[in-house]
Design an enzyme around this catalytic site. Structure first.
Site, PDB file in Angstrom:
ATOM      1  N   LYS A   1       1.027  -1.226  -0.073  1.00  0.00           N
ATOM      2  CA  LYS A   1       0.061  -0.095   0.062  1.00  0.00           C
ATOM      3  C   LYS A   1       0.897   1.111  -0.037  1.00  0.00           C
ATOM      4  CE  LYS A   1      -4.009   2.032   0.269  1.00  0.00           C
ATOM      5  NZ  LYS A   1      -4.872   2.188  -0.784  1.00  0.00           N
TER       6      LYS A   1
ATOM      7  N   ASP B   1      -1.837 -11.968   5.790  1.00  0.00           N
ATOM      8  CA  ASP B   1      -2.770 -12.543   6.759  1.00  0.00           C
ATOM      9  C   ASP B   1      -4.295 -12.216   5.977  1.00  0.00           C
ATOM     10  OD1 ASP B   1      -4.086 -13.630   8.755  1.00  0.00           O
ATOM     11  OD2 ASP B   1      -3.416 -12.215  10.331  1.00  0.00           O
TER      12      ASP B   1
ATOM     13  N   ASP C   1      -7.174 -15.149   3.859  1.00  0.00           N
ATOM     14  CA  ASP C   1      -8.380 -15.540   4.178  1.00  0.00           C
ATOM     15  C   ASP C   1      -9.258 -15.523   2.961  1.00  0.00           C
ATOM     16  OD1 ASP C   1      -7.754 -16.036   6.774  1.00  0.00           O
ATOM     17  OD2 ASP C   1      -9.580 -15.356   7.666  1.00  0.00           O
TER      18      ASP C   1
END
Ligand SMILES: NC(=O)c1ccc[n+]([C@@H]2O[C@H](COP(=O)([O-])OP(=O)(O)OC[C@H]3O[C@@H](n4cnc5c(N)ncnc54)[C@H](O)[C@@H]3O)[C@@H](O)[C@H]2O)c1
Length: 376
Positions: free
Chosen positions: A213, A270, A274
């Site tokens: 980012k 992380d 998911d």
């Protein structure tokens, strides 16, 4: 030559055995942990045993029960012992509603990752059957990528602090730690993987995508960008690409075909994995390794301890089984690893699965089917 006295029980020779030397068993530390970890790891172990790989398993009771009993999270010298005495570690999950601080989970899991320097969190994302993917028209060949998540730095180091806690003027600072060494080595690990591994259909891997980012997090972003450029230049045959994490999340659900190898920081990895797990059929299907190429590495399913599912024989054991297969491949038992993967694939195709992926079987019944398949 293997010596035996007074005689080899196998070849019956009096002084020596003329059979080829038997390689020593690989020593595995097994830490089931909490919640469904305590259910899926024994099932993964049954499958490991049925695979025929030569393993010597030692169990450890680290987890919420032990912490609540005597206050121990990790025994003194625990991480040094794991690194010294074992070839690999198989872990379930940590997290228990009785330990609201989650202190044991942080000390065991993050402790293992940080103190054993397991810097590469490797999370393969592979769709085994179209029925498992929530996206329309997606085939197994369309979802076959690997996420390399930096595992020892970022916001998970717990650097920071609070000031004037509990007042209207409270300040909370969570630092994002990025070192040149840490960033460079995970990026290089991802390129090395890309250079030396193929996709499941046999085609070569060819593209490393770095996700950050850097438009908003400029200091850390600049380091990641520069390290990516430097390391990428060492691999001219591999295409280097970049995406911001928000755009990547959107693209994951729009068209997962775009991805091959992704490398990113601790937190983005992380979250991304998911989302990616949903493409594979959910958290119950996702496997991971926490790897240092020169040290004892740790393998764990991506899911947590899922307390609402615990004790009901409904948790999906396949993520833990695929994790075990990853561990076997890492230890050099590639035939046994492939056997487990093939048996899990067969179970998925024949709907011998738990409810979360469309089947009707319990945790133990899925294992019985897969273990029988491995034995046949
Ligand atoms: N690596 C770890 O040990 C780890 C990872 C994530 C969360 N946790 C901990 O686990 C606890 C629960 O966290 P959470 O609910 O956010 O995440 P979770 O992964 O435990 O569960 C989220 C949901 O995913 C589904 N799920 C997960 N594993 C499944 C399986 N094997 N079979 C079927 N469905 C499955 C369930 O619907 C579950 O409610 C917390 O204490 C958390 O801190 C631990």
């Amino acid at each position: 030559m293997r010596t035996a006295a007074p005689g080899c029980p196998v070849c019956r020779h009096v002084n020596f055995c003329y059979l080829p030397p038997v390689p020593p068993k690989k020593k595995i530390a097994v830490i089931p942990g909490d919640g469904i970890g305590k259910e899926v790891i024994p099932q993964a172990v049954k499958v490991l045993e049925a695979s025929g790989a030569a393993l010597d398993l030692t169990y450890f009771d680290w987890g919420a029960d032990r912490y609540l009993k005597d206050g121990t999270t990790v025994p003194a010298d625990g991480f040094a012992m794991l690194g010294r005495d074992f070839d690999a570690i198989l872990v379930g999950a940590f997290g228990d509603p009785r330990v609201s601080s989650n202190v044991h989970a942080k000390e065991i899991l993050l402790g293992m990752r940080f103190k054993m320097d397991l810097y590469a969190n490797v999370r393969p994302v592979r769709l085994l059957d179209p029925s498992l993917c929530p996206l329309k028209g997606i085939e197994p060949k369309d979802v076959d990528f690997v996420v390399f998540r930096e595992n020892t730095e970022g916001v998970y180091t717990d650097a920071g602090g609070v000031f004037k806690q509990g007042t209207a003027d409270e300040v909370a600072i969570q630092e994002d730690i990025n070192t040149r060494k840490g960033v460079e080595r995970i990026i290089r690990y991802a390129y090395e993987y890309c250079a030396h591994n193929k996709k499941v259909d046999g085609s070569p891997r060819s593209r490393v995508l770095m996700c950050d980012k850097s438009n908003a997090m400029t200091h850390a972003g600049s380091l990641w960008q520069r390290a990516f450029k430097t390391v990428g230049a060492e691999y001219p045959q591999i295409k280097s690409d970049h995406m911001y994490v928000d755009a990547l999340c959107m693209q994951l659900v729009r068209d997962p075909r775009a991805f091959d190898v992704i490398v990113t920081n601790n937190m983005f990895g992380d979250i991304i994995t998911d989302v990616a797990a949903a493409l594979q059929g959910g958290l119950g299907m996702a496997a991971s390794g926490n790897i240092h190429p020169a040290k004892t590495s740790m393998f764990e399913p991506v899911h947590g301890s899922a307390p609402p599912l615990a004790g009901k024989n409904i948790a999906n054991p396949m993520g833990a089984m695929l994790t075990s297969a990853m561990m076997l491949a890492h230890l050099g038992f590639s035939d046994a690893a492939q056997k487990i993967e093939a048996a899990v694939l067969d179970a998925v195709r024949q709907k011998k699965t738990t409810q979360d992926v469309g089947g009707t079987l319990g945790t133990k019944e899925v294992t019985e089917w897969i273990a029988k398949k491995l034995g046949s």
